[in-house]
Enzyme design. Structure first.
Site, PDB file in Angstrom:
ATOM      1  N   HIS A  51      -5.423   2.016  -3.050  1.00 20.26           N
ATOM      2  CA  HIS A  51      -4.600   1.797  -4.236  1.00 20.26           C
ATOM      3  C   HIS A  51      -5.232   0.606  -4.950  1.00 20.26           C
ATOM      4  O   HIS A  51      -5.893  -0.224  -4.302  1.00 20.26           O
ATOM      5  CB  HIS A  51      -3.152   1.461  -3.857  1.00 20.26           C
ATOM      6  CG  HIS A  51      -2.441   2.636  -3.230  1.00 20.26           C
ATOM      7  ND1 HIS A  51      -2.023   2.638  -1.932  1.00 20.26           N
ATOM      8  CD2 HIS A  51      -2.101   3.838  -3.748  1.00 20.26           C
ATOM      9  CE1 HIS A  51      -1.447   3.803  -1.657  1.00 20.26           C
ATOM     10  NE2 HIS A  51      -1.482   4.550  -2.736  1.00 20.26           N
ATOM     11  N   ASP A  54      -4.423  -2.467  -3.213  1.00 16.40           N
ATOM     12  CA  ASP A  54      -5.021  -2.654  -1.882  1.00 16.40           C
ATOM     13  C   ASP A  54      -6.355  -3.382  -2.072  1.00 16.40           C
ATOM     14  O   ASP A  54      -6.753  -4.207  -1.246  1.00 16.40           O
ATOM     15  CB  ASP A  54      -5.351  -1.307  -1.209  1.00 16.40           C
ATOM     16  CG  ASP A  54      -4.120  -0.481  -0.857  1.00 16.40           C
ATOM     17  OD1 ASP A  54      -3.108  -1.079  -0.450  1.00 16.40           O
ATOM     18  OD2 ASP A  54      -4.187   0.757  -0.979  1.00 16.40           O
ATOM     19  N   GLU A 176      -2.380  14.465  -7.349  1.00 21.85           N
ATOM     20  CA  GLU A 176      -1.835  14.764  -6.010  1.00 21.85           C
ATOM     21  C   GLU A 176      -0.373  15.154  -6.171  1.00 21.85           C
ATOM     22  O   GLU A 176       0.502  14.288  -6.281  1.00 21.85           O
ATOM     23  CB  GLU A 176      -1.957  13.515  -5.116  1.00 21.85           C
ATOM     24  CG  GLU A 176      -1.381  13.737  -3.726  1.00 21.85           C
ATOM     25  CD  GLU A 176      -1.499  12.507  -2.812  1.00 21.85           C
ATOM     26  OE1 GLU A 176      -2.146  11.512  -3.195  1.00 21.85           O
ATOM     27  OE2 GLU A 176      -0.925  12.552  -1.711  1.00 21.85           O
ATOM     28  N   GLU A 212      -2.094  17.489  -0.378  1.00 22.67           N
ATOM     29  CA  GLU A 212      -1.602  16.868   0.858  1.00 22.67           C
ATOM     30  C   GLU A 212      -0.768  17.931   1.578  1.00 22.67           C
ATOM     31  O   GLU A 212       0.191  18.480   1.007  1.00 22.67           O
ATOM     32  CB  GLU A 212      -0.771  15.616   0.564  1.00 22.67           C
ATOM     33  CG  GLU A 212      -0.142  15.100   1.852  1.00 22.67           C
ATOM     34  CD  GLU A 212       0.306  13.652   1.816  1.00 22.67           C
ATOM     35  OE1 GLU A 212      -0.341  12.820   1.141  1.00 22.67           O
ATOM     36  OE2 GLU A 212       1.326  13.360   2.476  1.00 22.67           O
ATOM     37  N   HIS A 215       3.009  17.534   1.424  1.00 20.62           N
ATOM     38  CA  HIS A 215       3.591  17.738   0.099  1.00 20.62           C
ATOM     39  C   HIS A 215       3.737  19.236  -0.203  1.00 20.62           C
ATOM     40  O   HIS A 215       4.732  19.662  -0.803  1.00 20.62           O
ATOM     41  CB  HIS A 215       2.729  17.077  -0.979  1.00 20.62           C
ATOM     42  CG  HIS A 215       2.634  15.577  -0.851  1.00 20.62           C
ATOM     43  ND1 HIS A 215       1.884  14.812  -1.706  1.00 20.62           N
ATOM     44  CD2 HIS A 215       3.189  14.725   0.036  1.00 20.62           C
ATOM     45  CE1 HIS A 215       1.989  13.538  -1.355  1.00 20.62           C
ATOM     46  NE2 HIS A 215       2.769  13.460  -0.295  1.00 20.62           N
ATOM     47  N   ASP A 250       9.386  12.657   3.600  1.00 22.24           N
ATOM     48  CA  ASP A 250       7.935  12.788   3.778  1.00 22.24           C
ATOM     49  C   ASP A 250       7.535  12.118   5.090  1.00 22.24           C
ATOM     50  O   ASP A 250       7.704  10.917   5.253  1.00 22.24           O
ATOM     51  CB  ASP A 250       7.268  12.106   2.572  1.00 22.24           C
ATOM     52  CG  ASP A 250       5.763  12.267   2.563  1.00 22.24           C
ATOM     53  OD1 ASP A 250       5.234  12.995   3.409  1.00 22.24           O
ATOM     54  OD2 ASP A 250       5.137  11.649   1.687  1.00 22.24           O
ATOM     55  N   ASP A 252       4.436  12.414   7.011  1.00 21.67           N
ATOM     56  CA  ASP A 252       3.038  11.992   7.254  1.00 21.67           C
ATOM     57  C   ASP A 252       2.678  12.022   8.734  1.00 21.67           C
ATOM     58  O   ASP A 252       2.110  11.068   9.280  1.00 21.67           O
ATOM     59  CB  ASP A 252       2.785  10.594   6.660  1.00 21.67           C
ATOM     60  CG  ASP A 252       2.887  10.579   5.141  1.00 21.67           C
ATOM     61  OD1 ASP A 252       2.506  11.576   4.514  1.00 21.67           O
ATOM     62  OD2 ASP A 252       3.348   9.567   4.585  1.00 21.67           O
ATOM     63  N   ASP A 285      -3.793  11.342   5.573  1.00 19.20           N
ATOM     64  CA  ASP A 285      -2.716  10.482   5.068  1.00 19.20           C
ATOM     65  C   ASP A 285      -1.589  10.531   6.094  1.00 19.20           C
ATOM     66  O   ASP A 285      -0.556  11.169   5.875  1.00 19.20           O
ATOM     67  CB  ASP A 285      -2.266  10.943   3.676  1.00 19.20           C
ATOM     68  CG  ASP A 285      -1.519   9.837   2.936  1.00 19.20           C
ATOM     69  OD1 ASP A 285      -1.279   8.776   3.555  1.00 19.20           O
ATOM     70  OD2 ASP A 285      -1.171  10.031   1.758  1.00 19.20           O
TER      71      ASP A 285
HETATM   72  C1  XUL Z   1       2.667   9.528  -1.139  1.00 17.86           C
HETATM   73  C2  XUL Z   1       1.243   9.643  -0.892  1.00 17.86           C
HETATM   74  C3  XUL Z   1       0.413   8.513  -1.370  1.00 17.86           C
HETATM   75  C4  XUL Z   1      -0.820   8.948  -2.082  1.00 17.86           C
HETATM   76  C5  XUL Z   1      -1.670   7.847  -2.630  1.00 17.86           C
HETATM   77  O1  XUL Z   1       3.438  10.495  -0.553  1.00 17.86           O
HETATM   78  O2  XUL Z   1       0.799  10.577  -0.268  1.00 17.86           O
HETATM   79  O3  XUL Z   1       0.078   7.716  -0.282  1.00 17.86           O
HETATM   80  O4  XUL Z   1      -1.619   9.694  -1.219  1.00 17.86           O
HETATM   81  O5  XUL Z   1      -1.069   7.148  -3.616  1.00 17.86           O
HETATM   82 MN    MN Z   2      -1.219  11.380   0.080  1.00 20.35          MN
END
Ligand code: XUL
Ligand code: MN
Length: 348
Positions: A51, A54, A176, A212, A215, A250, A252, A285
């Site tokens: 980011h 970051d 994304e 992702e 997602h 979410d 992850d 991620d």
């Molecule tokens: C949010 C997500 C973020 C993006 C980057 O759900 O996946 O971490 O990948 O901004």
């Molecule tokens: Mn992501």
């Protein structure tokens, strides 16, 4: 079957997270960015995602000269480690100006902030040596349907993308999609939406997408079908592999840990289309569970890569001829079991 080619792997500093959730504080001590970079190198990952803040903490409070100075110092550190910056993403969901959306805020001053910050992010990407900008459109959506004009919001998104595409003619933007969280409904929930939006911009050739897994699952879609769809258009320029247990927050989770079969299908789709051959990275991620002890901090990432590589072997050794025969015979029952037996491996 695709040629044997080595995949290159990547993660972001936020993937070594400290265990905070909306109901409780961190469960692991904070670690420095340098420690995270050293871990990435030590474990054989080749790139880091960033980011904008970051890369340059508190970026909003710093002058252009200061941001440049810090970006160049970071680039030198990355070069010393032999690590590439995969992408930079403007974090447009923290600042007070983005409370009511960033590019799609109802307040023109806030929309201007979002675009200005994105243009700074483009300059930062250039200094870090990447042409890839990731837009996770976190707050572009609504909680209250009547609060916004969804069609006008598409115009705002196109305007923002056009400003970025004009600012630097070298950059590529990847969208994304995510259907919800933090918003009730996001304006760009799927790859289909992302590519339709790309088509409205001044240079659709430089706008692609990032899938992702979690997602796609949250959107009620099959991530492997999303991969096939994006790659049919030549638009899959980055990837966040992970997993998700149903329609919840979410999660992850590590890649393949909820549905091994879905992970196999994702890898098979990537193999079929030669993902990675144009330099694209496989990014994970994933977040460690809140219960994870510091000594096991990297395991969510390492296990995801291990599962991915095992599934590459599984995809390459899948009996395609037997699958074709079953398809020709319309015996999908047998095809179903062929996949399961292949994933289970030989009976002892
Ligand atoms: C949010 C997500 C973020 C993006 C980057 O759900 O996946 O971490 O990948 O901004
Ligand atoms: Mn992501």
């Amino acid at each position: 079957m695709a040629d044997q080619h080595p995949y290159r792997f990547c993660f972001g500093p936020w993937n070594i997270s400290e265990g905070q959730d909306p109901y409780g504080p961190t469960t692991r001590p904070p670690q420095s960015f340098d420690w995270k970079l050293a871990q990435l190198k030590k474990h054989g990952f080749e790139a880091m995602m960033f980011h904008d803040d970051d890369a340059v903490p508190d970026i909003d409070s710093k002058s252009g000269t200061q941001v440049r100075k810090e970006a160049k110092a970071l680039k030198k550190r990355l070069d010393d480690f032999g690590i590439a910056a995969e992408m930079v993403a403007p974090r447009l969901w923290f600042a007070p100006q983005t409370i009511d959306g960033a590019y799609t805020s109802n307040d023109p001053k806030c929309r201007r902030y979002a675009i200005d910050r994105s243009l700074r992010c483009l300059d930062l990407a250039k200094d870090l040596g990447t042409d890839l900008i990731v837009l996770w459109l976190a707050r572009e959506g609504s909680y209250i349907r009547e609060s916004k004009d969804a069609a006008r919001c598409i115009d705002y998104l196109v305007e923002a993308l056009d400003r970025m595409l004009a600012h630097d003619r070298r950059i590529r933007i990847v969208i994304e999609p995510k259907p919800n969280e933090p918003m009730d409904h996001a304006y760009i929930p799927t790859i289909g939406h992302a590519l339709a939006l790309a088509g409205l911009t001044r240079d659709p050739k430089r706008v692609g997408c990032l899938i992702e897994s979690a997602h796609a699952i949250l959107a009620g879609l099959d991530p492997a079908d999303e991969i096939d769809f994006a790659m049919r258009f030549g638009k899959l320029w980055s990837l966040h592999l992970n997993d998700q247990n149903g329609l919840k927050y979410d999660q992850d989770r590590p890649f393949g840990n909820v549905s091994l079969r879905s992970a196999f299908d994702q890898v098979r789709a990537l193999e079929r289309h030669g993902y990675g051959k144009k330099g694209e990275y496989v990014c994970f991620d994933v977040h460690p569970f809140r219960t994870t002890k510091p000594e096991h901090w990297l395991d969510a990432l390492l296990n995801s890569r291990r599962t991915f590589l095992r599934l590459v072997q599984k995809a390459r050794s899948f009996n395609e001829k037997a699958a074709r025969q079953r398809i020709e015979n319309r015996d999908y029952q047998a095809l179903d079991q062929l996949v399961i037996e292949h994933l289970l491996g030989p009976a002892k």
